[in-house]
Structure formats: structure tokens, C-alpha cells
Write a protein that holds these residues in place. Structure first.
Motif, PDB file in Angstrom:
ATOM      1  N   VAL A  72       0.836  -1.190   0.000  1.00 14.41           N
ATOM      2  CA  VAL A  72       0.000   0.000   0.000  1.00 14.41           C
ATOM      3  C   VAL A  72       0.877   1.249   0.000  1.00 14.41           C
ATOM      4  O   VAL A  72       0.669   2.159  -0.793  1.00 14.41           O
ATOM      5  CB  VAL A  72      -0.960   0.002   1.213  1.00 14.41           C
ATOM      6  N   LEU A  73       1.868   1.264   0.886  1.00 18.25           N
ATOM      7  CA  LEU A  73       2.748   2.435   0.946  1.00 18.25           C
ATOM      8  C   LEU A  73       3.499   2.639  -0.366  1.00 18.25           C
ATOM      9  O   LEU A  73       3.643   3.769  -0.830  1.00 18.25           O
ATOM     10  CB  LEU A  73       3.726   2.314   2.112  1.00 18.25           C
ATOM     11  N   GLU A  74       3.982   1.559  -0.946  1.00 14.98           N
ATOM     12  CA  GLU A  74       4.715   1.659  -2.213  1.00 14.98           C
ATOM     13  C   GLU A  74       3.811   2.204  -3.324  1.00 14.98           C
ATOM     14  O   GLU A  74       4.220   3.051  -4.109  1.00 14.98           O
ATOM     15  CB  GLU A  74       5.297   0.296  -2.598  1.00 14.98           C
ATOM     16  N   TYR A  75       2.595   1.726  -3.388  1.00 13.24           N
ATOM     17  CA  TYR A  75       1.651   2.219  -4.405  1.00 13.24           C
ATOM     18  C   TYR A  75       1.382   3.710  -4.196  1.00 13.24           C
ATOM     19  O   TYR A  75       1.438   4.489  -5.151  1.00 13.24           O
ATOM     20  CB  TYR A  75       0.342   1.431  -4.355  1.00 13.24           C
ATOM     21  N   ILE A  76       1.113   4.121  -2.979  1.00 13.00           N
ATOM     22  CA  ILE A  76       0.826   5.531  -2.707  1.00 13.00           C
ATOM     23  C   ILE A  76       2.060   6.381  -3.003  1.00 13.00           C
ATOM     24  O   ILE A  76       1.951   7.484  -3.548  1.00 13.00           O
ATOM     25  CB  ILE A  76       0.329   5.729  -1.263  1.00 13.00           C
ATOM     26  N   ARG A  77       3.266   5.871  -2.687  1.00  7.27           N
ATOM     27  CA  ARG A  77       4.503   6.605  -2.986  1.00  7.27           C
ATOM     28  C   ARG A  77       4.643   6.839  -4.489  1.00  7.27           C
ATOM     29  O   ARG A  77       4.902   7.952  -4.938  1.00  7.27           O
ATOM     30  CB  ARG A  77       5.725   5.849  -2.457  1.00  7.27           C
ATOM     31  N   ARG A  78       4.441   5.783  -5.272  1.00  4.05           N
ATOM     32  CA  ARG A  78       4.564   5.919  -6.732  1.00  4.05           C
ATOM     33  C   ARG A  78       3.537   6.903  -7.287  1.00  4.05           C
ATOM     34  O   ARG A  78       3.852   7.717  -8.158  1.00  4.05           O
ATOM     35  CB  ARG A  78       4.390   4.550  -7.407  1.00  4.05           C
ATOM     36  N   GLU A  79       2.321   6.830  -6.813  1.00  2.13           N
ATOM     37  CA  GLU A  79       1.276   7.736  -7.286  1.00  2.13           C
ATOM     38  C   GLU A  79       1.594   9.178  -6.898  1.00  2.13           C
ATOM     39  O   GLU A  79       1.400  10.093  -7.688  1.00  2.13           O
ATOM     40  CB  GLU A  79      -0.086   7.314  -6.726  1.00  2.13           C
ATOM     41  N   THR A  80       2.081   9.382  -5.676  1.00  4.38           N
ATOM     42  CA  THR A  80       2.450  10.726  -5.224  1.00  4.38           C
ATOM     43  C   THR A  80       3.565  11.289  -6.094  1.00  4.38           C
ATOM     44  O   THR A  80       3.514  12.455  -6.492  1.00  4.38           O
ATOM     45  CB  THR A  80       2.884  10.694  -3.740  1.00  4.38           C
ATOM     46  N   GLU A  81       4.570  10.481  -6.383  1.00  2.00           N
ATOM     47  CA  GLU A  81       5.678  10.921  -7.233  1.00  2.00           C
ATOM     48  C   GLU A  81       5.209  11.255  -8.645  1.00  2.00           C
ATOM     49  O   GLU A  81       5.830  12.060  -9.334  1.00  2.00           O
ATOM     50  CB  GLU A  81       6.786   9.865  -7.262  1.00  2.00           C
ATOM     51  N   ALA A  82       4.110  10.668  -9.069  1.00  2.00           N
ATOM     52  CA  ALA A  82       3.534  10.952 -10.382  1.00  2.00           C
ATOM     53  C   ALA A  82       2.505  12.091 -10.305  1.00  2.00           C
ATOM     54  O   ALA A  82       1.736  12.303 -11.236  1.00  2.00           O
ATOM     55  CB  ALA A  82       2.894   9.700 -10.960  1.00  2.00           C
ATOM     56  N   ASP A  83       2.521  12.816  -9.182  1.00  2.00           N
ATOM     57  CA  ASP A  83       1.601  13.939  -8.945  1.00  2.00           C
ATOM     58  C   ASP A  83       0.138  13.526  -8.967  1.00  2.00           C
ATOM     59  O   ASP A  83      -0.730  14.260  -9.425  1.00  2.00           O
ATOM     60  CB  ASP A  83       1.843  15.077  -9.935  1.00  2.00           C
ATOM     61  N   LYS A  84      -0.135  12.324  -8.473  1.00  2.00           N
ATOM     62  CA  LYS A  84      -1.509  11.838  -8.375  1.00  2.00           C
ATOM     63  C   LYS A  84      -1.892  11.716  -6.907  1.00  2.00           C
ATOM     64  O   LYS A  84      -1.027  11.566  -6.039  1.00  2.00           O
ATOM     65  CB  LYS A  84      -1.652  10.478  -9.062  1.00  2.00           C
ATOM     66  N   THR A  85      -3.175  11.795  -6.631  1.00  2.00           N
ATOM     67  CA  THR A  85      -3.691  11.642  -5.273  1.00  2.00           C
ATOM     68  C   THR A  85      -4.773  10.566  -5.282  1.00  2.00           C
ATOM     69  O   THR A  85      -5.955  10.869  -5.372  1.00  2.00           O
ATOM     70  CB  THR A  85      -4.255  12.973  -4.731  1.00  2.00           C
ATOM     71  N   PRO A  86      -4.360   9.308  -5.197  1.00  3.58           N
ATOM     72  CA  PRO A  86      -5.345   8.220  -5.276  1.00  3.58           C
ATOM     73  C   PRO A  86      -6.298   8.228  -4.089  1.00  3.58           C
ATOM     74  O   PRO A  86      -5.920   8.585  -2.975  1.00  3.58           O
ATOM     75  CB  PRO A  86      -4.481   6.961  -5.271  1.00  3.58           C
ATOM     76  N   ASN A  87      -7.536   7.840  -4.357  1.00  2.00           N
ATOM     77  CA  ASN A  87      -8.492   7.734  -3.251  1.00  2.00           C
ATOM     78  C   ASN A  87      -8.501   6.300  -2.733  1.00  2.00           C
ATOM     79  O   ASN A  87      -7.860   5.413  -3.297  1.00  2.00           O
ATOM     80  CB  ASN A  87      -9.885   8.224  -3.661  1.00  2.00           C
ATOM     81  N   SER A  88      -9.216   6.089  -1.650  1.00  2.55           N
ATOM     82  CA  SER A  88      -9.195   4.775  -0.996  1.00  2.55           C
ATOM     83  C   SER A  88      -9.682   3.656  -1.916  1.00  2.55           C
ATOM     84  O   SER A  88      -9.152   2.545  -1.873  1.00  2.55           O
ATOM     85  CB  SER A  88     -10.020   4.809   0.288  1.00  2.55           C
ATOM     86  N   VAL A  89     -10.642   3.930  -2.771  1.00  2.00           N
ATOM     87  CA  VAL A  89     -11.153   2.907  -3.694  1.00  2.00           C
ATOM     88  C   VAL A  89     -10.076   2.531  -4.705  1.00  2.00           C
ATOM     89  O   VAL A  89      -9.845   1.352  -4.980  1.00  2.00           O
ATOM     90  CB  VAL A  89     -12.435   3.395  -4.409  1.00  2.00           C
ATOM     91  N   GLU A  90      -9.394   3.536  -5.249  1.00  2.00           N
ATOM     92  CA  GLU A  90      -8.321   3.281  -6.216  1.00  2.00           C
ATOM     93  C   GLU A  90      -7.182   2.489  -5.575  1.00  2.00           C
ATOM     94  O   GLU A  90      -6.637   1.566  -6.189  1.00  2.00           O
ATOM     95  CB  GLU A  90      -7.795   4.600  -6.777  1.00  2.00           C
ATOM     96  N   ILE A  91      -6.830   2.840  -4.338  1.00  2.00           N
ATOM     97  CA  ILE A  91      -5.762   2.125  -3.634  1.00  2.00           C
ATOM     98  C   ILE A  91      -6.163   0.673  -3.426  1.00  2.00           C
ATOM     99  O   ILE A  91      -5.385  -0.243  -3.711  1.00  2.00           O
ATOM    100  CB  ILE A  91      -5.449   2.807  -2.286  1.00  2.00           C
ATOM    101  N   PHE A  92      -7.363   0.465  -2.928  1.00  2.00           N
ATOM    102  CA  PHE A  92      -7.858  -0.892  -2.669  1.00  2.00           C
ATOM    103  C   PHE A  92      -7.824  -1.728  -3.942  1.00  2.00           C
ATOM    104  O   PHE A  92      -7.324  -2.852  -3.958  1.00  2.00           O
ATOM    105  CB  PHE A  92      -9.270  -0.835  -2.101  1.00  2.00           C
ATOM    106  N   ASN A  93      -8.343  -1.182  -5.033  1.00  2.00           N
ATOM    107  CA  ASN A  93      -8.402  -1.913  -6.302  1.00  2.00           C
ATOM    108  C   ASN A  93      -7.014  -2.171  -6.881  1.00  2.00           C
ATOM    109  O   ASN A  93      -6.742  -3.264  -7.389  1.00  2.00           O
ATOM    110  CB  ASN A  93      -9.271  -1.180  -7.312  1.00  2.00           C
ATOM    111  N   ALA A  94      -6.130  -1.189  -6.825  1.00  2.00           N
ATOM    112  CA  ALA A  94      -4.796  -1.332  -7.398  1.00  2.00           C
ATOM    113  C   ALA A  94      -3.964  -2.364  -6.654  1.00  2.00           C
ATOM    114  O   ALA A  94      -3.192  -3.111  -7.257  1.00  2.00           O
ATOM    115  CB  ALA A  94      -4.077   0.003  -7.401  1.00  2.00           C
ATOM    116  N   CYS A  95      -4.118  -2.419  -5.350  1.00  2.00           N
ATOM    117  CA  CYS A  95      -3.315  -3.330  -4.536  1.00  2.00           C
ATOM    118  C   CYS A  95      -3.950  -4.702  -4.394  1.00  2.00           C
ATOM    119  O   CYS A  95      -3.332  -5.613  -3.838  1.00  2.00           O
ATOM    120  CB  CYS A  95      -3.069  -2.713  -3.165  1.00  2.00           C
ATOM    121  N   LYS A  96      -5.180  -4.852  -4.876  1.00  2.00           N
ATOM    122  CA  LYS A  96      -5.892  -6.129  -4.812  1.00  2.00           C
ATOM    123  C   LYS A  96      -5.811  -6.721  -3.402  1.00  2.00           C
ATOM    124  O   LYS A  96      -5.376  -7.847  -3.197  1.00  2.00           O
ATOM    125  CB  LYS A  96      -5.331  -7.101  -5.829  1.00  2.00           C
ATOM    126  N   LEU A  97      -6.195  -5.908  -2.448  1.00  2.00           N
ATOM    127  CA  LEU A  97      -6.039  -6.290  -1.053  1.00  2.00           C
ATOM    128  C   LEU A  97      -7.076  -7.314  -0.617  1.00  2.00           C
ATOM    129  O   LEU A  97      -8.266  -7.064  -0.664  1.00  2.00           O
ATOM    130  CB  LEU A  97      -6.141  -5.053  -0.160  1.00  2.00           C
TER     131      LEU A  97
END
Length: 66
Positions: free
Chosen positions: A1-26
Motif C-alpha cells: 500500500v505504501l509503495e503504491y501511494i509513494r509511486r502515485e504521489t511521485e507521479a503527482d496523483k492523489t489516489p483515493n481509498s477505492v483506487e488504492i484498494f483496487n490497485a493493490c488487490k487487497l
């Protein structure tokens, strides 16, 4: 989760909780309520920052804290 949010932040994106959940397939964090609880804990620990909801969205957004 932290790695995904870090990559998105570095790409100037602000993912929401739904996007994080779906991307990480938690599956380990269970249902949405448990997932949100974990995100809030990460924010309280200062690892991520919680941002307001985007216009028209019901989900909070998050960025990585360096």
C-alpha cells in the motif's frame, strides 16, 4: 500500500481509498471498513497524508509523506 501511494504521489496523483484498494488487490485487509481503518492508522503514524475528497467523490484521497 505504501509503495503504491509513494509511486502515485511521485507521479503527482492523489489516489483515493477505492483506487488504492483496487490497485493493490487487497485481500488481507478484508472489507472496506477494515481497509479504511488501516489507511487512517497509516495517516496517524505519519506515513501517508489524508486529503479531502475530490469534487463528486465519496472517498478520501491520500499522498505519501517523505
Amino acid at each position: 500500500v505504501l509503495e503504491y501511494i509513494r509511486r502515485e504521489t511521485e507521479a503527482d496523483k492523489t489516489p483515493n481509498s477505492v483506487e488504492i484498494f483496487n490497485a493493490c488487490k487487497l485481500s488481507t485487509w478484508g472489507n472496506n471498513k477494515t481497509f479504511i481503518k488501516h489507511l487512517k492508522k497509516l495517516a496517524e503514524e505519519g506515513k501517508i497524508k489524508e486529503l479531502p475528497k475530490a469534487a463528486g467523490s465519496l472517498a478520501l484521497r491520500y499522498i505519501f509523506v517523505k
